[in-house]
Design an enzyme around this catalytic site. Structure first.
Site, PDB file in Angstrom:
ATOM      1  N   GLY A  55       0.785  -1.226   0.000  1.00  0.00           N
ATOM      2  CA  GLY A  55       0.000   0.000   0.000  1.00  0.00           C
ATOM      3  C   GLY A  55       0.810   1.266   0.000  1.00  0.00           C
ATOM      4  O   GLY A  55       0.250   2.360  -0.150  1.00  0.00           O
ATOM      5  N   HIS A  80      21.549  15.556 -10.618  1.00  0.00           N
ATOM      6  CA  HIS A  80      20.790  15.343 -11.847  1.00  0.00           C
ATOM      7  C   HIS A  80      19.317  15.126 -11.498  1.00  0.00           C
ATOM      8  O   HIS A  80      18.956  15.140 -10.317  1.00  0.00           O
ATOM      9  CB  HIS A  80      21.346  14.171 -12.661  1.00  0.00           C
ATOM     10  CG  HIS A  80      21.278  12.845 -11.977  1.00  0.00           C
ATOM     11  ND1 HIS A  80      22.197  12.439 -11.028  1.00  0.00           N
ATOM     12  CD2 HIS A  80      20.399  11.804 -12.091  1.00  0.00           C
ATOM     13  CE1 HIS A  80      21.906  11.229 -10.602  1.00  0.00           C
ATOM     14  NE2 HIS A  80      20.802  10.819 -11.228  1.00  0.00           N
ATOM     15  N   ASP A 203      30.078   6.927  -7.095  1.00  0.00           N
ATOM     16  CA  ASP A 203      28.984   6.028  -7.475  1.00  0.00           C
ATOM     17  C   ASP A 203      29.468   4.580  -7.538  1.00  0.00           C
ATOM     18  O   ASP A 203      30.467   4.275  -8.184  1.00  0.00           O
ATOM     19  CB  ASP A 203      28.465   6.490  -8.841  1.00  0.00           C
ATOM     20  CG  ASP A 203      27.383   5.601  -9.420  1.00  0.00           C
ATOM     21  OD1 ASP A 203      26.764   4.837  -8.660  1.00  0.00           O
ATOM     22  OD2 ASP A 203      27.146   5.697 -10.646  1.00  0.00           O
ATOM     23  N   HIS A 372      19.174  -1.409 -24.472  1.00  0.00           N
ATOM     24  CA  HIS A 372      19.406  -0.664 -23.228  1.00  0.00           C
ATOM     25  C   HIS A 372      20.871  -0.791 -22.843  1.00  0.00           C
ATOM     26  O   HIS A 372      21.485  -1.842 -23.000  1.00  0.00           O
ATOM     27  CB  HIS A 372      18.545  -1.197 -22.083  1.00  0.00           C
ATOM     28  CG  HIS A 372      18.858  -0.541 -20.764  1.00  0.00           C
ATOM     29  ND1 HIS A 372      18.522   0.772 -20.507  1.00  0.00           N
ATOM     30  CD2 HIS A 372      19.518  -0.995 -19.662  1.00  0.00           C
ATOM     31  CE1 HIS A 372      18.924   1.082 -19.293  1.00  0.00           C
ATOM     32  NE2 HIS A 372      19.542   0.040 -18.765  1.00  0.00           N
ATOM     33  N   GLY A 375      23.624   3.516 -17.263  1.00  0.00           N
ATOM     34  CA  GLY A 375      24.126   4.883 -17.118  1.00  0.00           C
ATOM     35  C   GLY A 375      25.195   5.011 -16.053  1.00  0.00           C
ATOM     36  O   GLY A 375      25.583   6.120 -15.688  1.00  0.00           O
ATOM     37  N   HIS A 376      25.669   3.866 -15.533  1.00  0.00           N
ATOM     38  CA  HIS A 376      26.634   3.887 -14.431  1.00  0.00           C
ATOM     39  C   HIS A 376      27.975   3.303 -14.855  1.00  0.00           C
ATOM     40  O   HIS A 376      28.046   2.395 -15.685  1.00  0.00           O
ATOM     41  CB  HIS A 376      26.080   3.100 -13.242  1.00  0.00           C
ATOM     42  CG  HIS A 376      24.823   3.663 -12.676  1.00  0.00           C
ATOM     43  ND1 HIS A 376      24.812   4.627 -11.698  1.00  0.00           N
ATOM     44  CD2 HIS A 376      23.521   3.402 -12.966  1.00  0.00           C
ATOM     45  CE1 HIS A 376      23.561   4.938 -11.402  1.00  0.00           C
ATOM     46  NE2 HIS A 376      22.761   4.204 -12.158  1.00  0.00           N
ATOM     47  N   ASP A 451       2.035   7.316   1.834  1.00  0.00           N
ATOM     48  CA  ASP A 451       0.858   6.534   1.442  1.00  0.00           C
ATOM     49  C   ASP A 451      -0.270   7.520   1.189  1.00  0.00           C
ATOM     50  O   ASP A 451      -0.821   8.111   2.123  1.00  0.00           O
ATOM     51  CB  ASP A 451       0.490   5.550   2.548  1.00  0.00           C
ATOM     52  CG  ASP A 451      -0.654   4.621   2.146  1.00  0.00           C
ATOM     53  OD1 ASP A 451      -1.198   4.805   1.042  1.00  0.00           O
ATOM     54  OD2 ASP A 451      -1.011   3.731   2.943  1.00  0.00           O
TER      55      ASP A 451
END
Length: 563
Positions: A55, A80, A203, A372, A375-376, A451
């Site tokens: 939920g 970003h 990263d 695909h 992006g890392h 929620d």
């Protein structure tokens, strides 16, 4: 100690970093840097709920550790415009004291749209920064540098303080042939490495992947190969923030003589923003809307939509279920899922692909075609950044715990002293200076659930109850008792939800009622002063009965009316 306000004062030549999200998890990226009693925040992202969070709509960082220090926050820096870096701002901005927000053009354009939805635009100060521009914020001199990623206008941060220089890479990869011609600015990183870097925050998402991450242009080449082979209508599903990907889809469509239909609320909003800001080039003549579909042959149309993760309410899922009012698939059509299978979504995506095939479509996706790329940065790119920057201290960020550990190991192999490559978790402050580093007592941190319109009112107890209801169902026992005489005026009546089919279990439920009657008979109802005690006894009696007879554990709710 639970908040930064209670932390010991910093030495004049030291700075403190405090991760509030993004360490040990994918998403929720948020970091605080403190020097001289003043604070910078980097990113403020969300994550989407995991399977057990029944939920829950969104998850945002717990910023309780910053309570009492709001007036010391000099700014919020954005690397970003992905949701896991800006998505929590509308929910937390006022609690942070409404600091000025700094970011590149598209990043702030996407954020402005979110602030408009939450009626916060008038309260927010948004400052657009260009790559290689420096912003002075108290004792911090912050330089933004270009970082190539899976979204336009990404940036890393070079933060200079009297204690030393901190580099925060943001999300990045070293794409030497990016779609917009803007590669990661390695020259700035190398120059900073020559000057000396106290701390590198980098990263870690793709640290387990060897070699280099493929260029975004590879996807464009795949589109150029696939589209001429498609006979019917083509649908491409991707993330609405991946402007480079959308540009390449449009270019391939136009070169094949196809008109482009943009579908999905976030896709329409983000492409509109990117076009207005000059980051996305789509000729007006190439665009159509839903009303034009009937007049154009299907083999001349390409639809760009959201829903690549199999989200239940997304347009693509409804199309796959043949439940969309305006779009449908026919045998001979093609669907391209141009995005990663995000961990946790594999089953939903697999079901989506199966339903697309049931409609007669041909489906291209990550494991079958090069539609695909990540992006890392992968291992060799991470090594290159470490060799260029040569930091004294290193803290891996943005990744699950194993990613952080592996990135720290990689840094040690690249020459960072073993004791200077530190794996942190959210809420763990680290003080660094030229004289050394030390961990401080852990502060309050965690996740806050959104929620509906409620922020933080659903916690672990509520999630536990929801899981219990979802797994075992519910039994409600109704009783009405004369408060003076203790006589039963009504019931016991038993209603169930998600437990057993009542119409087929009358004998079983009658025995359950008898169990309640026996429990009541063991007590003098007229003498009871605490009706909660009776509720507990009824609950215990039924729990034993259900466990003995059918080995199920429903949530039992006795409702006793005192008349």
């Amino acid at each position: 100690m639970s908040t930064l306000a209670q932390a010991p004062p910093l030495h004049p030549d030291a700075l403190r970093i405090l991760p509030l999200g993004g360490l040990g998890e994918i998403g929720l990226n948020m970091m605080a840097i403190e020097f001289g009693g003043e604070i910078l925040l980097i990113d403020c992202g969300l994550m989407f709920p995991e399977a057990y969070m029944m939920g829950v709509d969104l998850v945002i960082p717990d910023i309780s550790a910053l309570a009492g220090r709001e007036q010391d926050i000099r700014g919020l820096l954005l690397t970003h415009g992905h949701e896991d870096h800006i998505g929590a701002i509308p929910f937390l901005y006022e609690a942070l004291g409404c600091p000025p927000i700094y970011g590149t053009g598209l990043t702030l354009g996407l954020l402005r749209n979110k602030l408009d939805e939450h009626k916060l635009t008038g309260r927010a100060t948004l400052e657009t920064v260009k790559p290689r521009q420096t912003v002075e914020l108290g004792p911090f001199a912050v330089e933004f540098y270009r970082a190539a990623h899976s979204i336009v206008d990404g940036a890393g941060l070079i933060i200079r303080t009297p204690a030393g220089t901190v580099v925060h890479t943001g999300d990045f990869k070293l794409d030497q042939t990016p779609v917009d011609g803007e590669p990661t600015d390695l020259a700035r990183l190398a120059a900073c490495g020559e000057e000396g870097i106290l701390l590198l925050l980098a990263d870690s998402t793709n640290v387990e992947k060897e070699g280099f991450t493929l260029s975004e242009r590879v996807v464009g080449e795949a589109f150029a190969q696939i589209l001429p082979q498609c006979d019917g209508l083509v649908m491409v599903a991707t993330f609405s923030s991946n402007i480079h990907r959308i540009q390449q889809v449009v270019d391939a469509a136009v070169s094949c003589g196809r008109s482009v239909l943009i579908n999905g609320r976030s896709m329409v909003a983000n492409t509109d923003i990117a076009r207005k800001l000059g980051y996305l080039n789509i000729p007006d003549s190439a665009l159509i809307d839903l009303r034009d579909l009937r007049e154009i042959p299907r083999d001349q149309v390409l639809v760009i939509t959201t829903g690549s993760q199999g989200e239940p309410l997304s347009a693509l899922t409804r199309i796959a279920m043949d439940d969309h009012r305006q779009l449908s698939l026919e045998p001979g059509d093609s669907v391209i899922l141009s995005s990663k299978f995000i961990p946790g979504n594999e089953k939903a995506i697999s079901d989506l692909i199966n339903h697309l095939y049931r409609r007669g479509a041909e489906v291209f996706y990550e494991t079958t075609s090069e539609v695909h790329v990540s992006g890392h940065a992968s291992q060799e790119e991470l090594k290159l950044v470490l060799s260029l920057t040569r930091p004294r201290y290193f803290v891996p960020i943005h990744g699950e715990y194993r990613h952080l550990v592996k990135h720290a190991q990689l840094a040690r192999r690249m020459g960072v002293a073993a004791e200077n490559a530190v794996v942190l978790e959210n809420g763990q402050p680290l003080v660094v200076s030229q004289n050394g580093l030390r961990r401080e007592e852990r502060l309050e941190s965690g996740r806050v659930f959104v929620d509906g319109k409620g922020v933080g009112d659903v916690g672990t107890m509520e999630l536990r109850d929801r899981r219990h209801l979802g797994n075992h169902g519910m039994v409600v026992v109704f009783l009405a008792i004369n408060q003076k005489t203790g006589g039963i005026l009504y019931g016991p009546e038993i209603l169930t939800k998600g437990f057993i089919p009542e119409e087929e279990s009358t004998e079983f439920l009658e025995q359950a009622r008898q169990t309640v009657r026996e429990t009541l008979a063991e007590h003098s109802l007229a003498a009871i002063s605490d009706w909660e005690e009776l509720r507990v006894e009824v609950r215990k009696g039924l729990r034993r009965y259900f466990n003995r007879t059918i080995e199920r554990r429903p949530m039992i709710m006795p409702v006793i009316l005192e008349l």
